[in-house]
Design an enzyme around this catalytic site. Structure first.
Site: not given
Ligand code: 13P
Length: 266
Positions: A10, A12, A106, A176, A182, A243
């Site tokens: 993802n 983002k 998010e 998640e 993050g 992410g």
């Molecule tokens: P991270 O891998 O950056 O923690 O993000 C996870 C995420 O939200 C994937 O959709």
């Protein structure tokens, strides 16, 4: 029962077209040496404006670009109309997407998405012949208050309400935990597996054993090359939604490679 692993990136709100193309190229170069059977299902969700850019990356192995599927990061449930700033399932399909991520924390947090909206999106995606990746997860406060399981069970029941068992079986869920996204704080693999097994039981309750055994459920939250092997070795974790570590071809490729080496089909 067989569940092929999914490694999904993802991106983002990151990567301009040229950057997206270059990461995509790096992944394509890596996967060209493997057959689609050897590889996990690989899904990448770029920003909408980069979907066509990544698809223009030439495939050199003759697979016709089939080894990496594209996902939208969101969609609207209507097919067209006066919804400024939104994108429909038909449009994503037209742009070459096979998957759509919905209900990401998010979007729930910053754009006030509700379970009801996520349910409408899931239905629209399935109606359009695409596959929803339905995200769920608890906050740190909810975890500390001991309500993780009931909260997530509620999110899943609401998101899948009114969807046939057949459609649920082909859908994807991503667990998640919000506190792990993050932050670099990965959820303990046994605990992630426990929650995912609980989600599978909820799916069995609402859609039957066959759908519960078939649905692929991913873990997301600070997944890195150093964490993937332990996560993928767990009985109910069918893959990862990644992410940060998916923004670089090297780390995403390492995750794909490690998943492949475990050759895990749950
Ligand atoms: P991270 O891998 O950056 O923690 O993000 C996870 C995420 O939200 C994937 O959709």
């Amino acid at each position: 029962m067989s569940r092929k692993p999914i490694i999904a990136g993802n991106w983002k709100m990151n990567l301009l077209q040229s950057e997206a193309k270059s990461v995509f190229e790096g992944v394509k170069n890596f996967v060209k040496d493997y057959t689609a059977v050897e590889l996990p299902t690989i899904v990448i969700a770029p920003v909408f404006t980069s979907i066509s850019a990544v698809q223009s990356v030439e495939c050199t192995c003759g697979c016709g670009g089939k080894k990496i599927a594209i996902a939208g990061q969101n969609c609207h449930w209507e097919s067209s109309g006066a919804f400024t700033g939104e994108i429909s399932v038909e449009m994503l399909k037209d742009a070459g997407c096979d998957y759509v991520i919905i209900g990401h924390s998010e979007r729930r947090q910053y754009f006030s998405e509700t379970d009801e909206m996520i349910n409408k999106k899931a239905k629209a995606i399935l109606r359009g012949g695409l596959i929803p990746i339905v995200c769920c997860g608890e906050t740190l406060e909810q975890r500390e208050a001991g309500v993780t399981d009931s909260w997530i069970a509620g999110q899943i029941k609401n998101a899948l309400d009114g969807i046939s068992s057949e459609d649920i079986a082909k859908s994807v869920i991503a667990y998640e935990p919000i506190w792990a996204i993050g932050t670099g704080k990965t959820c303990d693999a046994d605990e992630a597996n426990r929650v995912i097994a609980m989600i599978r039981n909820v799916v069995k309750e609402i859609a039957g054993n066959e759908a519960g055994d078939a649905i692929r459920i991913l873990y997301g939250g600070s997944v890195k090359p150093s964490t993937i092997e332990e996560q993928m070795s767990k009985s109910d974790i069918d893959g990862a939604l990644i992410g940060g570590a998916s923004l670089k071809a090297e780390s995403l490729n390492e995750i794909i490679e490690k998943t492949m080496k475990l050759s895990l089909v749950h």
